[in-house]
Design a protein around this motif. Sequence first.
Motif, PDB file in Angstrom:
ATOM      1  N   PRO A 235     -57.684 -54.324  39.953  1.00  0.00           N
ATOM      2  CA  PRO A 235     -56.529 -53.654  40.560  1.00  0.00           C
ATOM      3  C   PRO A 235     -55.489 -54.612  41.114  1.00  0.00           C
ATOM      4  CG  PRO A 235     -58.445 -53.494  41.990  1.00  0.00           C
ATOM      5  CD  PRO A 235     -58.933 -54.067  40.698  1.00  0.00           C
ATOM      6  N   GLU A 236     -55.840 -55.889  41.261  1.00  0.00           N
ATOM      7  CA  GLU A 236     -54.886 -56.863  41.788  1.00  0.00           C
ATOM      8  C   GLU A 236     -54.140 -57.601  40.681  1.00  0.00           C
ATOM      9  OE1 GLU A 236     -57.088 -59.446  44.330  1.00  0.00           O
ATOM     10  OE2 GLU A 236     -57.406 -57.921  45.876  1.00  0.00           O
ATOM     11  N   LYS A 237     -54.531 -57.348  39.428  1.00  0.00           N
ATOM     12  CA  LYS A 237     -53.928 -58.060  38.310  1.00  0.00           C
ATOM     13  C   LYS A 237     -52.906 -57.181  37.607  1.00  0.00           C
ATOM     14  CE  LYS A 237     -55.180 -60.677  34.151  1.00  0.00           C
ATOM     15  NZ  LYS A 237     -56.295 -61.159  33.313  1.00  0.00           N
ATOM     16  N   ASP A 238     -51.749 -57.769  37.279  1.00  0.00           N
ATOM     17  CA  ASP A 238     -50.675 -57.043  36.619  1.00  0.00           C
ATOM     18  C   ASP A 238     -50.454 -57.579  35.211  1.00  0.00           C
ATOM     19  OD1 ASP A 238     -49.341 -55.306  38.884  1.00  0.00           O
ATOM     20  OD2 ASP A 238     -49.778 -57.252  39.776  1.00  0.00           O
ATOM     21  N   ILE A 239     -49.976 -56.712  34.321  1.00  0.00           N
ATOM     22  CA  ILE A 239     -49.722 -57.064  32.928  1.00  0.00           C
ATOM     23  C   ILE A 239     -48.310 -56.602  32.567  1.00  0.00           C
ATOM     24  CG2 ILE A 239     -50.470 -56.816  30.533  1.00  0.00           C
ATOM     25  CD1 ILE A 239     -53.248 -56.068  31.579  1.00  0.00           C
ATOM     26  N   PHE A 240     -47.499 -57.514  32.054  1.00  0.00           N
ATOM     27  CA  PHE A 240     -46.116 -57.189  31.697  1.00  0.00           C
ATOM     28  C   PHE A 240     -45.810 -57.692  30.284  1.00  0.00           C
ATOM     29  CE2 PHE A 240     -46.334 -58.027  36.277  1.00  0.00           C
ATOM     30  CZ  PHE A 240     -45.961 -56.783  36.773  1.00  0.00           C
ATOM     31  N   VAL A 241     -45.056 -56.895  29.551  1.00  0.00           N
ATOM     32  CA  VAL A 241     -44.709 -57.230  28.173  1.00  0.00           C
ATOM     33  C   VAL A 241     -43.229 -56.968  27.948  1.00  0.00           C
ATOM     34  CG1 VAL A 241     -45.079 -56.677  25.737  1.00  0.00           C
ATOM     35  CG2 VAL A 241     -47.024 -56.703  27.308  1.00  0.00           C
ATOM     36  N   VAL A 242     -42.552 -57.928  27.313  1.00  0.00           N
ATOM     37  CA  VAL A 242     -41.167 -57.753  26.891  1.00  0.00           C
ATOM     38  C   VAL A 242     -41.140 -57.806  25.371  1.00  0.00           C
ATOM     39  CG1 VAL A 242     -38.814 -58.675  26.993  1.00  0.00           C
ATOM     40  CG2 VAL A 242     -40.318 -58.875  28.992  1.00  0.00           C
ATOM     41  N   ARG A 243     -40.470 -56.824  24.766  1.00  0.00           N
ATOM     42  CA  ARG A 243     -40.369 -56.760  23.312  1.00  0.00           C
ATOM     43  C   ARG A 243     -38.905 -56.679  22.914  1.00  0.00           C
ATOM     44  NH1 ARG A 243     -42.423 -52.666  20.495  1.00  0.00           N
ATOM     45  NH2 ARG A 243     -43.657 -53.865  19.005  1.00  0.00           N
ATOM     46  N   GLU A 244     -38.543 -57.428  21.902  1.00  0.00           N
ATOM     47  CA  GLU A 244     -37.200 -57.361  21.351  1.00  0.00           C
ATOM     48  C   GLU A 244     -37.301 -57.165  19.846  1.00  0.00           C
ATOM     49  OE1 GLU A 244     -34.899 -60.733  22.543  1.00  0.00           O
ATOM     50  OE2 GLU A 244     -34.554 -59.981  24.566  1.00  0.00           O
ATOM     51  N   ASN A 245     -36.492 -56.240  19.341  1.00  0.00           N
ATOM     52  CA  ASN A 245     -36.531 -55.911  17.913  1.00  0.00           C
ATOM     53  C   ASN A 245     -37.944 -55.567  17.453  1.00  0.00           C
ATOM     54  OD1 ASN A 245     -33.726 -56.497  17.668  1.00  0.00           O
ATOM     55  ND2 ASN A 245     -34.215 -58.676  17.525  1.00  0.00           N
ATOM     56  N   ARG A 246     -38.642 -54.798  18.310  1.00  0.00           N
ATOM     57  CA  ARG A 246     -39.987 -54.308  18.026  1.00  0.00           C
ATOM     58  C   ARG A 246     -41.016 -55.427  17.878  1.00  0.00           C
ATOM     59  NH1 ARG A 246     -38.780 -49.448  13.593  1.00  0.00           N
ATOM     60  NH2 ARG A 246     -37.318 -48.303  14.916  1.00  0.00           N
ATOM     61  N   THR A 247     -40.721 -56.563  18.475  1.00  0.00           N
ATOM     62  CA  THR A 247     -41.642 -57.705  18.420  1.00  0.00           C
ATOM     63  C   THR A 247     -41.854 -58.247  19.827  1.00  0.00           C
ATOM     64  OG1 THR A 247     -40.848 -58.313  16.215  1.00  0.00           O
ATOM     65  CG2 THR A 247     -42.063 -59.996  17.440  1.00  0.00           C
ATOM     66  N   THR A 248     -43.098 -58.495  20.193  1.00  0.00           N
ATOM     67  CA  THR A 248     -43.399 -59.049  21.514  1.00  0.00           C
ATOM     68  C   THR A 248     -42.849 -60.463  21.617  1.00  0.00           C
ATOM     69  OG1 THR A 248     -45.433 -57.749  21.609  1.00  0.00           O
ATOM     70  CG2 THR A 248     -45.230 -59.576  23.151  1.00  0.00           C
ATOM     71  N   CYS A 249     -42.059 -60.713  22.666  1.00  0.00           N
ATOM     72  CA  CYS A 249     -41.482 -62.047  22.844  1.00  0.00           C
ATOM     73  C   CYS A 249     -41.897 -62.691  24.166  1.00  0.00           C
ATOM     74  CB  CYS A 249     -39.963 -61.998  22.731  1.00  0.00           C
ATOM     75  SG  CYS A 249     -39.159 -60.894  23.919  1.00  0.00           S
ATOM     76  N   LEU A 250     -42.483 -61.905  25.088  1.00  0.00           N
ATOM     77  CA  LEU A 250     -42.963 -62.463  26.355  1.00  0.00           C
ATOM     78  C   LEU A 250     -44.119 -61.603  26.851  1.00  0.00           C
ATOM     79  CD1 LEU A 250     -40.841 -63.718  29.362  1.00  0.00           C
ATOM     80  CD2 LEU A 250     -42.781 -62.208  29.750  1.00  0.00           C
ATOM     81  N   MET A 251     -45.204 -62.244  27.242  1.00  0.00           N
ATOM     82  CA  MET A 251     -46.341 -61.545  27.838  1.00  0.00           C
ATOM     83  C   MET A 251     -46.789 -62.304  29.079  1.00  0.00           C
ATOM     84  SD  MET A 251     -48.812 -59.929  24.900  1.00  0.00           S
ATOM     85  CE  MET A 251     -49.404 -61.484  24.276  1.00  0.00           C
ATOM     86  N   ALA A 252     -47.129 -61.548  30.104  1.00  0.00           N
ATOM     87  CA  ALA A 252     -47.562 -62.164  31.361  1.00  0.00           C
ATOM     88  C   ALA A 252     -48.657 -61.328  31.997  1.00  0.00           C
ATOM     89  CB  ALA A 252     -46.384 -62.307  32.320  1.00  0.00           C
ATOM     90  N   GLU A 253     -49.747 -61.985  32.361  1.00  0.00           N
ATOM     91  CA  GLU A 253     -50.833 -61.348  33.102  1.00  0.00           C
ATOM     92  C   GLU A 253     -51.149 -62.253  34.292  1.00  0.00           C
ATOM     93  OE1 GLU A 253     -54.257 -60.695  30.701  1.00  0.00           O
ATOM     94  OE2 GLU A 253     -53.168 -59.712  29.073  1.00  0.00           O
ATOM     95  N   PHE A 254     -51.174 -61.690  35.489  1.00  0.00           N
ATOM     96  CA  PHE A 254     -51.512 -62.499  36.663  1.00  0.00           C
ATOM     97  C   PHE A 254     -51.699 -61.613  37.883  1.00  0.00           C
ATOM     98  CE2 PHE A 254     -46.870 -62.462  36.128  1.00  0.00           C
ATOM     99  CZ  PHE A 254     -46.443 -61.946  37.341  1.00  0.00           C
ATOM    100  N   ALA A 255     -52.376 -62.165  38.876  1.00  0.00           N
ATOM    101  CA  ALA A 255     -52.454 -61.578  40.209  1.00  0.00           C
ATOM    102  C   ALA A 255     -51.583 -62.430  41.121  1.00  0.00           C
ATOM    103  CB  ALA A 255     -53.891 -61.553  40.707  1.00  0.00           C
ATOM    104  N   ALA A 256     -50.747 -61.774  41.928  1.00  0.00           N
ATOM    105  CA  ALA A 256     -49.804 -62.523  42.761  1.00  0.00           C
ATOM    106  C   ALA A 256     -49.745 -61.950  44.167  1.00  0.00           C
ATOM    107  CB  ALA A 256     -48.407 -62.502  42.130  1.00  0.00           C
ATOM    108  N   LYS A 257     -49.583 -62.858  45.128  1.00  0.00           N
ATOM    109  CA  LYS A 257     -49.413 -62.466  46.523  1.00  0.00           C
ATOM    110  C   LYS A 257     -48.505 -63.484  47.204  1.00  0.00           C
ATOM    111  CE  LYS A 257     -52.712 -63.048  49.595  1.00  0.00           C
ATOM    112  NZ  LYS A 257     -53.961 -62.868  50.398  1.00  0.00           N
ATOM    113  N   PHE A 258     -47.654 -62.993  48.096  1.00  0.00           N
ATOM    114  CA  PHE A 258     -46.750 -63.859  48.852  1.00  0.00           C
ATOM    115  C   PHE A 258     -47.183 -63.893  50.317  1.00  0.00           C
ATOM    116  CE2 PHE A 258     -44.357 -62.341  45.247  1.00  0.00           C
ATOM    117  CZ  PHE A 258     -43.669 -63.453  44.816  1.00  0.00           C
TER     118      PHE A 258
END
Length: 258
Positions: free
Chosen positions: A21-44
């Motif tokens: 529950p502390e880990k996040d997953i983010f995906v950016v896709r351009e032209n129907r193709t994945t161009c950035l993926m990020a998985e991490f747990a973060a705290k400030f």
Amino acid sequence: AAARLAAEQEVENLSGLSPNPEKDIFVVRENRTTCLMAEFAAKFIVPYDVWASNYVDLITEQADIPLSRGAEMKGKCGTNESELELSWLDQAYTLKLSFLKEGHNTSRGPEAFWKLSRIQFTYDTSERTYFKDAVSPGKHTASSHRLSALVTPAGRSYECQAQQTISLVSSDHQKSVQLLLSEVRLQPFDIPADFVFSEEHKCPVDQREQLEETLPLILGLILGLVIVITLGIYHIHHKLTASQVQIPRDRSQYKHMG
């Protein structure tokens, strides 16, 4: 053109797919193709001022702000520059990560790599979930200075399970804000297929921990091999000496020979 660009770009918060529950997953896709993926747990960890009980002196408190699973996201991909922007709690908190791909010459020839080149964290001390009775509440920005983090060979993803701490300098009287990252898997360039990371490049801490885990096993195998070899040599030596004629050491026993 702007509408077409927006239609061609997709951003997805897939944090709900993570069992942590502390880990996040983010995906950016351009032209129907994945161009950035990020998985991490973060705290400030953010220091802020409150009044002491005498309402004269100031004391410093500390806010621990996790990255919310419901974060809104934006992203953009480029050949040499990429960006991921996350915001949560009605824009009270915003995290922007900037990535840069560049190259340099080595003894082996030109080599390319990518890195996390800038972090910017905006927070509002008037937000009451994490800030209690802050003095002079308002928005502040904490950012990195000449950052070169998560350096990874081009064409590979970055992986680090261990916790890493990155210091940011805040506009709030130059206070130091700490970003704690863990369970990181990230790739902002050259993703080989949709939703598929390239081969991982492990961080030095993970490499050291992996070595510390495997070293006792390796030493145990070497010790076992040394014991087997020693026993083998002893067995061979025993057989050779047993097959030789035993000469009596007591001269009185010579009369019984022949």
